[in-house]
Design an enzyme around this catalytic site. Structure first.
Site, PDB file in Angstrom:
ATOM      1  N   ASP A  11      22.367 -24.424  27.394  1.00  0.00           N
ATOM      2  CA  ASP A  11      22.581 -23.882  28.738  1.00  0.00           C
ATOM      3  C   ASP A  11      21.738 -24.722  29.702  1.00  0.00           C
ATOM      4  O   ASP A  11      20.509 -24.767  29.594  1.00  0.00           O
ATOM      5  CB  ASP A  11      22.107 -22.421  28.734  1.00  0.00           C
ATOM      6  CG  ASP A  11      22.270 -21.741  30.081  1.00  0.00           C
ATOM      7  OD1 ASP A  11      22.423 -22.446  31.108  1.00  0.00           O
ATOM      8  OD2 ASP A  11      22.229 -20.502  30.104  1.00  0.00           O
ATOM      9  N   ILE A  12      22.403 -25.361  30.638  1.00  0.00           N
ATOM     10  CA  ILE A  12      21.712 -26.307  31.520  1.00  0.00           C
ATOM     11  C   ILE A  12      20.687 -25.615  32.420  1.00  0.00           C
ATOM     12  O   ILE A  12      19.733 -26.252  32.875  1.00  0.00           O
ATOM     13  CB  ILE A  12      22.741 -27.127  32.345  1.00  0.00           C
ATOM     14  CG1 ILE A  12      22.127 -28.439  32.847  1.00  0.00           C
ATOM     15  CG2 ILE A  12      23.317 -26.305  33.492  1.00  0.00           C
ATOM     16  CD1 ILE A  12      23.152 -29.417  33.389  1.00  0.00           C
ATOM     17  N   ASN A  25      32.015 -26.746  43.819  1.00  0.00           N
ATOM     18  CA  ASN A  25      33.266 -26.951  44.563  1.00  0.00           C
ATOM     19  C   ASN A  25      32.902 -27.345  45.997  1.00  0.00           C
ATOM     20  O   ASN A  25      31.743 -27.250  46.404  1.00  0.00           O
ATOM     21  CB  ASN A  25      34.154 -25.704  44.523  1.00  0.00           C
ATOM     22  CG  ASN A  25      33.490 -24.500  45.161  1.00  0.00           C
ATOM     23  OD1 ASN A  25      33.188 -24.507  46.357  1.00  0.00           O
ATOM     24  ND2 ASN A  25      33.216 -23.486  44.360  1.00  0.00           N
ATOM     25  N   GLY A  33      31.677 -20.457  36.080  1.00  0.00           N
ATOM     26  CA  GLY A  33      31.238 -21.522  35.177  1.00  0.00           C
ATOM     27  C   GLY A  33      29.766 -21.871  35.353  1.00  0.00           C
ATOM     28  O   GLY A  33      28.919 -20.999  35.590  1.00  0.00           O
ATOM     29  N   ASP A  35      28.372 -23.438  37.736  1.00  0.00           N
ATOM     30  CA  ASP A  35      27.976 -23.188  39.132  1.00  0.00           C
ATOM     31  C   ASP A  35      27.416 -21.763  39.270  1.00  0.00           C
ATOM     32  O   ASP A  35      26.322 -21.551  39.822  1.00  0.00           O
ATOM     33  CB  ASP A  35      29.222 -23.371  40.013  1.00  0.00           C
ATOM     34  CG  ASP A  35      28.910 -23.489  41.500  1.00  0.00           C
ATOM     35  OD1 ASP A  35      27.725 -23.543  41.857  1.00  0.00           O
ATOM     36  OD2 ASP A  35      29.880 -23.529  42.295  1.00  0.00           O
ATOM     37  N   SER A 118      33.972 -31.063  35.701  1.00  0.00           N
ATOM     38  CA  SER A 118      35.446 -30.925  35.832  1.00  0.00           C
ATOM     39  C   SER A 118      36.180 -30.464  34.577  1.00  0.00           C
ATOM     40  O   SER A 118      37.388 -30.230  34.648  1.00  0.00           O
ATOM     41  CB  SER A 118      36.114 -32.228  36.319  1.00  0.00           C
ATOM     42  OG  SER A 118      36.010 -32.370  37.711  1.00  0.00           O
ATOM     43  N   GLY A 120      35.932 -27.737  32.817  1.00  0.00           N
ATOM     44  CA  GLY A 120      36.097 -26.295  32.637  1.00  0.00           C
ATOM     45  C   GLY A 120      37.246 -25.798  33.503  1.00  0.00           C
ATOM     46  O   GLY A 120      38.407 -26.151  33.275  1.00  0.00           O
TER      47      GLY A 120
HETATM   48  N1  AR6 Z   1      25.321 -24.911  30.891  1.00  0.00           N
HETATM   49  C1  AR6 Z   1      26.005 -26.042  30.581  1.00  0.00           C
HETATM   50  N2  AR6 Z   1      27.342 -26.143  30.671  1.00  0.00           N
HETATM   51  C2  AR6 Z   1      28.024 -25.053  31.087  1.00  0.00           C
HETATM   52  C3  AR6 Z   1      27.386 -23.838  31.441  1.00  0.00           C
HETATM   53  C4  AR6 Z   1      25.963 -23.798  31.338  1.00  0.00           C
HETATM   54  N3  AR6 Z   1      25.258 -22.710  31.657  1.00  0.00           N
HETATM   55  N4  AR6 Z   1      28.351 -22.955  31.828  1.00  0.00           N
HETATM   56  C5  AR6 Z   1      29.535 -23.584  31.701  1.00  0.00           C
HETATM   57  N5  AR6 Z   1      29.347 -24.845  31.248  1.00  0.00           N
HETATM   58  P1  AR6 Z   1      33.003 -25.489  34.993  1.00  0.00           P
HETATM   59  P2  AR6 Z   1      34.416 -27.497  36.625  1.00  0.00           P
HETATM   60  C6  AR6 Z   1      30.330 -25.911  30.977  1.00  0.00           C
HETATM   61  O1  AR6 Z   1      34.192 -24.621  34.954  1.00  0.00           O
HETATM   62  O2  AR6 Z   1      35.458 -27.653  35.589  1.00  0.00           O
HETATM   63  C7  AR6 Z   1      33.261 -23.286  39.436  1.00  0.00           C
HETATM   64  O3  AR6 Z   1      33.833 -22.066  39.783  1.00  0.00           O
HETATM   65  C8  AR6 Z   1      31.763 -25.512  30.757  1.00  0.00           C
HETATM   66  O4  AR6 Z   1      31.940 -25.058  29.420  1.00  0.00           O
HETATM   67  O5  AR6 Z   1      31.671 -24.855  35.213  1.00  0.00           O
HETATM   68  O6  AR6 Z   1      33.836 -28.725  37.253  1.00  0.00           O
HETATM   69  C9  AR6 Z   1      32.910 -24.139  40.645  1.00  0.00           C
HETATM   70  O7  AR6 Z   1      32.502 -23.352  41.735  1.00  0.00           O
HETATM   71  C10 AR6 Z   1      32.467 -26.842  31.001  1.00  0.00           C
HETATM   72  O8  AR6 Z   1      32.408 -27.669  29.854  1.00  0.00           O
HETATM   73  O9  AR6 Z   1      33.140 -26.638  36.158  1.00  0.00           O
HETATM   74  C11 AR6 Z   1      34.204 -24.845  40.922  1.00  0.00           C
HETATM   75  O10 AR6 Z   1      35.070 -24.049  41.697  1.00  0.00           O
HETATM   76  C12 AR6 Z   1      31.600 -27.509  32.083  1.00  0.00           C
HETATM   77  O11 AR6 Z   1      30.389 -26.751  32.116  1.00  0.00           O
HETATM   78  C13 AR6 Z   1      34.791 -25.059  39.539  1.00  0.00           C
HETATM   79  O12 AR6 Z   1      34.231 -24.040  38.726  1.00  0.00           O
HETATM   80  C14 AR6 Z   1      32.232 -27.503  33.453  1.00  0.00           C
HETATM   81  O13 AR6 Z   1      32.976 -26.315  33.631  1.00  0.00           O
HETATM   82  C15 AR6 Z   1      34.385 -26.392  38.967  1.00  0.00           C
HETATM   83  O14 AR6 Z   1      35.050 -26.587  37.749  1.00  0.00           O
END
Ligand code: AR6
Length: 169
Positions: A11-12, A25, A33, A35, A118, A120
């Protein structure tokens, strides 16, 4: 060079570094996610600072303080939404990493952790994203001797394996 690059599963929001990167975003107003996790862990002051920054175009990045996070700063990078791969997604993803490193240089930061931007909610296939992310990270490590450590934090074991494979390839 690769001794300054590490891939971990986790978990980052728990990572101690000069900066962690957020997959944000364009509104910089938070979301789901990674964020959502970063904003929850950092506290409301992070959102307050983000809202002073205005919109951030896709492919670009902005920096804030880390507030209650163990990381000193958050670099908010806006990755592309996957639209099939022919709308400049690869270049926009690469640009997120490049702009994050440019902010690090500007602020004298030496250690950073990235999530898989990107791949997720935004739907970018991780098998295609991983080599792009790793290419940009390697290039930054080659060019910037002041960078001490770049960590990529993968949320699942499966994602970690994809990155490990791309690193070895
Ligand atoms: N630590 C590390 N990685 C994580 C964590 C964490 N705590 N939580 C999720 N991931 P995403 P995107 C991973 O969806 O695709 C948001 O709503 C996750 O499994 O977080 O760039 C923003 O506000 C995936 O592999 O980001 C934007 O609207 C990676 O992080 C949108 O999502 C990215 O997934 C951005 O989408």
């Amino acid at each position: 060079m690769t001794d300054r690059l590490e891939l971990i599963q986790g978990d980052i929001t728990h990572v101690t570094a000069d900066a962690i990167v957020n997959a944000a975003n364009s509104s910089l107003g938070g979301g789901g996610g990674v964020d959502g996790a970063i904003h929850r862990a950092a506290g409301r002051e992070l959102l307050a600072e983000c809202l002073t920054l205005g919109r951030c175009p896709t492919g670009q990045a902005r920096i804030t303080k880390g507030y209650r996070l163990p990381a000193g700063h958050v670099i908010h990078a806006v990755g592309p939404v996957w639209q099939g791969g022919r709308n400049g997604e690869d270049a926009l993803l690469a640009s997120c990493y490049r702009n994050a490193f440019a902010l690090m240089e500007k602020h004298g930061l030496r250690t950073v952790a990235f999530p898989s931007i990107s791949t997720g909610v935004y739907g970018f296939p991780i098998e295609r994203a991983a080599p792009i992310a790793l290419r940009e990270i390697r290039e930054a490590l080659e060019r910037r001797p002041e960078l001490e450590r770049v960590t990529v934090v993968l949320f699942s074991e499966k994602d970690l394996k994809v990155y490990q494979q791309a690193l070895g390839a």
